[in-house]
Design a protein around this motif. Structure first.
Motif, short mmCIF file in Angstrom:
data_model
loop_
_atom_site.label_atom_id
_atom_site.label_comp_id
_atom_site.label_asym_id
_atom_site.label_seq_id
_atom_site.Cartn_x
_atom_site.Cartn_y
_atom_site.Cartn_z
N ILE A 68 0.83 -1.21 0.00
CA ILE A 68 0.00 0.00 0.00
C ILE A 68 0.87 1.25 0.00
O ILE A 68 0.57 2.23 -0.70
N THR A 69 1.96 1.24 0.76
CA THR A 69 2.85 2.40 0.78
C THR A 69 3.48 2.62 -0.59
O THR A 69 3.51 3.75 -1.12
N PHE A 70 3.96 1.53 -1.21
CA PHE A 70 4.56 1.64 -2.53
C PHE A 70 3.54 2.12 -3.56
O PHE A 70 3.83 3.01 -4.38
N GLY A 71 2.33 1.57 -3.52
CA GLY A 71 1.30 1.98 -4.47
C GLY A 71 0.93 3.44 -4.31
O GLY A 71 0.75 4.16 -5.30
N LEU A 144 -4.67 6.75 -0.19
CA LEU A 144 -3.48 7.29 0.48
C LEU A 144 -2.70 8.25 -0.42
O LEU A 144 -2.07 9.18 0.07
N ALA A 145 -2.72 8.01 -1.74
CA ALA A 145 -2.04 8.91 -2.66
C ALA A 145 -2.61 10.32 -2.55
O ALA A 145 -1.87 11.31 -2.61
N ALA A 205 1.87 7.65 4.91
CA ALA A 205 1.19 6.48 4.35
C ALA A 205 1.38 5.25 5.23
O ALA A 205 0.44 4.48 5.43
N VAL A 206 2.58 5.07 5.78
CA VAL A 206 2.84 3.91 6.63
C VAL A 206 2.01 3.98 7.90
O VAL A 206 1.48 2.98 8.39
#
Length: 278
Positions: A68-71, A144-145, A205-206
């Protein structure tokens, strides 16, 4: 008088550090024993989370947090940096006065509102057009973005505007276009500040919990695609802490220990970039 104020400020600084140390000590005291009991390898890389059977593998949650963080970074960083470039160098002043406060306003919207909008609109859109349950890594990454945009845009604008104007004037005087000057001169000069903003956004995000709980699906299995449901480290703590007892409760504190190291590493990297900028 100056000495008194200096001592008071010193005590305030020490109290902040002491509170942080006590919180860390409490989390480690509660979480480390179950990590030792289960075995650090089994705790970090085990794929089964079944508290009633005494299985506390948090690897699916670590993967969920990373996915999710990477996305969110893949979606949010290009958009955020592009917004910052436009607002800092190309936008008319009247548009800056409208767009910048609007983006900053995103930081003040409660995360539950983002989660609600994701559940009502984004998840059905993904489910109907791409398949899967809808509540997924992709949906959480999109939400999150948007949530990390204010951080990335704000810090990136400051970094771009901090580049000495003679850099731009010199490049234009040599015949470069506005875009070549931005791409070849200003962005490289502001790189460390922009990266600091990206890292701060990654920390947001994390650590995000409420919106992720609502939109990620909260499955405790290892994800295999962006359309799978996942559960993150923060969501695991928030969902189960209310009724956990014994080893189960300690395992949630152990999850907090892992999350603590995640955030600490990100902060160390952010400080390193900030010092490089100075």
């Amino acid at each position: 008088m100056d000495r008194l104020i200096s001592k008071l400020l010193f005590l305030a600084a020490c109290s902040s550090t002491a509170v942080l140390a006590l919180i860390a000590l409490f989390i480690f005291k509660e979480g480390v024993p179950i990590m030792a009991k289960s075995g650090l390898g089994n705790f970090l890389f085990g794929s089964n989370w079944a508290p009633l059977q005494g299985q506390f593998g948090i690897f699916p949650f670590i993967l969920g947090s990373l996915w999710i963080t990477f996305g969110s970074l893949v979606l949010g960083v290009p958009l955020g940096v592009s917004c910052a470039v436009y607002l800092a160098e190309f936008a008319p002043k009247k548009w800056v006065n409208v767009l910048k406060p609007a983006i900053e306003l995103l930081a003040g919207i409660p995360s539950v509102v983002y989660g609600f909008m994701g559940v009502m609109w984004l998840a059905p859109l993904i489910r109907n057009n791409l398949g899967g349950p809808g509540l997924s890594i992709l949906a959480a990454s999109c939400v999150l973005a948007i949530m990390i945009l204010p951080t990335i845009v704000g810090v990136s604008i400051d970094a771009i505007q901090a580049v000495p104007r003679n850099y731009k004037e010199g490049s234009l005087a040599l015949g470069a276009t506005e875009w070549q000057t931005m791409w070849r001169v200003i962005l490289p000069a502001a790189r460390s500040g922009i990266l600091a903003g990206v890292i701060l956004g990654m920390g947001r995000a994390v650590g995000e919990t409420m919106a992720v709980i609502m939109i990620s699906g909260n499955a405790t299995a290892i994800p295999h695609s962006m359309l799978d449901s996942v559960r993150t480290l923060t969501a695991n703590i928030a969902i189960e802490m209310g009724y956990a007892v014994g080893d189960h409760r300690q395992a949630l504190f152990g999850t907090g220990v892992v999350l603590f190291f995640f955030i600490m590493i990100l902060n160390i990297v952010a400080l390193r970039f900030a010092r490089a900028k100075s």
